[in-house]
Design an enzyme around this catalytic site. Structure first.
Site, mmCIF file in Angstrom:
data_model
loop_
_atom_site.group_PDB
_atom_site.id
_atom_site.type_symbol
_atom_site.label_atom_id
_atom_site.label_comp_id
_atom_site.label_asym_id
_atom_site.label_seq_id
_atom_site.Cartn_x
_atom_site.Cartn_y
_atom_site.Cartn_z
ATOM 1 N N ASN A 195 0.833 -1.222 0.000
ATOM 2 C CA ASN A 195 0.000 0.000 0.000
ATOM 3 C C ASN A 195 0.856 1.255 0.000
ATOM 4 O O ASN A 195 0.635 2.181 -0.777
ATOM 5 C CB ASN A 195 -0.886 0.034 1.255
ATOM 6 N N GLU B 85 11.150 -6.853 1.232
ATOM 7 C CA GLU B 85 10.175 -7.655 1.973
ATOM 8 C C GLU B 85 10.827 -8.993 2.312
ATOM 9 O O GLU B 85 11.245 -9.725 1.434
ATOM 10 C CB GLU B 85 8.896 -7.861 1.149
ATOM 11 N N ASP C 234 7.760 0.799 8.093
ATOM 12 C CA ASP C 234 6.416 0.422 8.541
ATOM 13 C C ASP C 234 6.500 -1.029 9.010
ATOM 14 O O ASP C 234 5.961 -1.935 8.384
ATOM 15 C CB ASP C 234 5.435 0.586 7.363
ATOM 16 N N CYS D 113 0.693 0.192 13.216
ATOM 17 C CA CYS D 113 -0.761 0.201 13.426
ATOM 18 C C CYS D 113 -1.017 -0.333 14.833
ATOM 19 O O CYS D 113 -1.839 -1.208 15.058
ATOM 20 C CB CYS D 113 -1.510 -0.586 12.358
#
Ligand code: SAM
Length: 378
Positions: free
Chosen positions: A112, A139, A188, A289
């Protein structure tokens, strides 16, 4: 999908993918039958076709939760992307410019924020000399790297985004020639996911990272004694944590929660220190998050106090230096968690579920060094 039944108080946030389309075009096509409203509450509560254009992040709209976005051709072609508002903050706050050089997305899948970074870069108009900047996306998890590749292809970011699958960011050499001109990094990392689920244990939004049946039913220990009011030995309220693949776990003891947060925050701190080492880096965003200060303000404070941050001149990007929209966002960090430092707390951006703003729980802060890039839009 399982997520079609989003909790009605949460709107569906949709990022208009500037790599493929424009807001104007989408308003005239995908959303042509929608009524424009000017308060997020009017979108969240309505089952009808209402649309809200976000005031903080460009190219972001919210629509009524009943709208079946997944069936639209714009969604299927990657022109619009389901992405919670808060999850759009990091790339927008990072505010990469072509002249800043390359960008790294250290923990990229499902992509995203990677595709958001590429969209921001693609919308910049002043082209400096030399090859255009790339987004290097790392990743570690092979399966998730595949999802990332698919998302990047669908979103039309192939030319800008350079994916290294199965790459642990911590093993990327900051001094390698390839990364000499990296000016911005987006971090993130994996976190407790405590900001994702609502009180019923349901994700308020569709997250592409949540696959299969994961995400709906928290794992419950059927033999566990339910906590009752007044129980002397009962732990904290149940906490639902969500891992990178959307798998939910119910945590019932404070000790277990603290131990998890400790492991996660140690990793997050190491990741930030690693990012500080890239020789041309001028800006970094750090996001989670999670609603737990151990993974948020406390990591930021610790990172600022680290030897590498001091040696290389990293500072917090203060609120007044932030891009417009982010400095106006009203919900800021906790002063207590920032060890009483009001400037750091105010520089930290937070979001909470269930506060009427229609977003999930999230945290983001930015680091900067060398005055030149401290205030892009000031
Ligand atoms: N930024 C993504 C997005 O917005 O779509 C979500 C990232 S998710 C919170 C964290 C990701 O980081 C996971 O896919 C995880 O496998 C990956 N990850 C964790 N540690 C990593 C590391 N050391 N290097 C690279 N990737 C890592």
């Amino acid at each position: 999908t399982a997520f079609a039944q989003a909790s009605p108080k949460y709107p569906r946030w949709i990022r208009i993918n500037a790599l493929k389309t424009t807001l104007d075009h989408q308003l005239k096509t995908t959303f042509k039958d929608f009524t424009r409203v000017h308060a997020i509450g009017e979108v969240s509560s309505a089952v009808s076709h209402n649309l809200y254009i976000d005031e903080h992040v460009p190219n972001l709209v919210a629509v009524s939760p009943g709208f079946e976005v997944l069936k639209t051709s714009a969604y299927k072609s990657g022109a619009i992307i389901l992405q919670d508002k808060a999850s759009c903050f990091p790339a927008y706050l990072l505010d990469p410019r072509l002249e800043d050089g390359h960008v790294i997305d250290s923990c990229a899948a499902p992509g995203n924020k990677t595709t958001h970074l590429a969209a921001i870069l693609s919308s910049r108009t002043v082209v400096p000399e030399g090859p255009p900047p790339k987004v290097f996306a790392f990743e570690r998890n092979g399966h998730r790297a595949k999802t990332l590749e698919n998302m990047v292809t669908l979103a039309g970011g192939d030319e800008i985004i350079d994916i290294t699958p199965k790459q642990d960011f911590l093993k990327v050499d900051p001094d390698a020639k390839l990364y000499q001109d990296v000016g911005c990094l987006l971090l993130d990392p994996s976190c407790s996911g405590s900001g994702i689920v609502d009180r019923e244990g349901l994700p308020p939004i569709h997250l592409p990272g949540l696959t299969g049946s994961a995400g709906l039913k928290p794992e419950r220990n059927q033999n566990r004694k339910r906590k009752r009011k007044g129980d002397k030995d009962s732990g904290p309220d149940e906490q639902i944590l969500v891992d990178d693949d959307g798998k939910q776990t119910v945590i019932t003891s404070e000790q277990e929660l603290l131990s998890r947060l400790d492991t996660l925050s140690s990793f997050q701190f190491i990741l930030l220190q690693h990012a500080f080492k890239f020789p041309s880096a001028r800006r970094i965003t750090y996001s989670t998050c999670s609603v737990h200060s151990q993974e948020n303000e406390e990591v930021v404070v610790k990172a600022l106090q680290s030897d590498v941050a001091k040696a290389r001149g990293w500072r917090i990007l203060t609120r007044d230096q932030q891009v417009s929209g982010m400095k106006e966002w009203p919900v800021r960090g906790s002063v207590d968690a920032a060890h009483g430092n009001e400037t750091i707390a105010d520089a930290c951006i937070r979001t909470y579920r269930d506060d009427g703003r229609g977003v999930m729980g999230f945290f983001v802060a930015a680091f900067v060094r060398d005055g030149s890039l401290a205030s892009h839009d000031a």
